[in-house]
Design an enzyme around this catalytic site. Sequence first.
Site: not given
Ligand code: AMP
Length: 286
Positions: A30-31, A33, A36-37, A149-150
């Site tokens: 979802m940006g 970034l 983690g991303h 994380k999710d």
């Molecule tokens: P999001 O942008 O929050 O939807 O996350 C996109 C992807 O990045 C999802 O697969 C999340 O689980 C992963 N993600 C988010 N935060 C972390 C993190 N701290 N470490 C590893 N992966 C992450």
Amino acid sequence: MRTIHSPSAMTAWSQRLRREGVVIGFVPTMGALHEGHRALIRAARLTCDALVVSIFVNPTQFAPTEDLTTYPRRLSQDRAMCREEGVDVCFEPTPAAMYPKGFQTVVTVPSVARRWEGELRPHHFAGVATVITKLFGVVRPDIVWFGQKDFQQCAVVRQLVKDLNFNIRLVVRPTVRERDGLAMSSRNVFLSTDERRLAPVFYQALLAGQRAAETGVTDPEMVRAMMQNVLGGQPAIRIDYLAICDPDTLEPLNRIDGQAVILGAIRLGSVRLIDNVLTRRKSGGT
Ligand code: AMP
């Protein structure tokens, strides 16, 4: 790096490469970034031939009371990170392109999505499952990367990949944390200085639970009490849930005698944090 906005142009790009036997990797985001991303993107870059990262703040996974409008958006920095990491395509569809007038279909994954996040955010996982299904249909990846994380989201995606016969390999990567243990999240920017200082206690509580489970405490209630104790001294923290579950079904365990996942969600002011740890003890204990 290309930026593609239209779903049909994205599919055309992907299909052309697939015909040439190129292995397509995909990291949906979802940006806003963060590291983690970046870790997901790097892991993906090492494995696939062509790499797509999507940046789409999916409106259907937010309830009207949630933070869709204030969700952080930093498109130019996101593109710069993607470029730096050798991403081939940054896919940035608009909500109208993803959900045109007359859109109807909803994908639900009732069992693994039912509890925890699903209970507190009743429409969330239907939104997630629907957008992921659409993104898989548009991008046509061979391999996809998600973050532990999710954890519940990973379980939902695993289930839909299986149930809907997507011929896609799902890779789950460990949670990337700040030096003090706080799981990186796009929402961490909303923590005040005091809340940010307090936030790592959440991971410390999960670690206390993990330690207890791994050193032989088999009663989930006892493990939960220990975690609550770590968090308990902090009036600024509200616990949404702390759960010790089967890592596949996400059902709460009556007894910890194998692998378990400890899932949690807390609120610090207006910011909601989720995190989890796996326990590694295979069997035995008291
Ligand atoms: P999001 O942008 O929050 O939807 O996350 C996109 C992807 O990045 C999802 O697969 C999340 O689980 C992963 N993600 C988010 N935060 C972390 C993190 N701290 N470490 C590893 N992966 C992450």
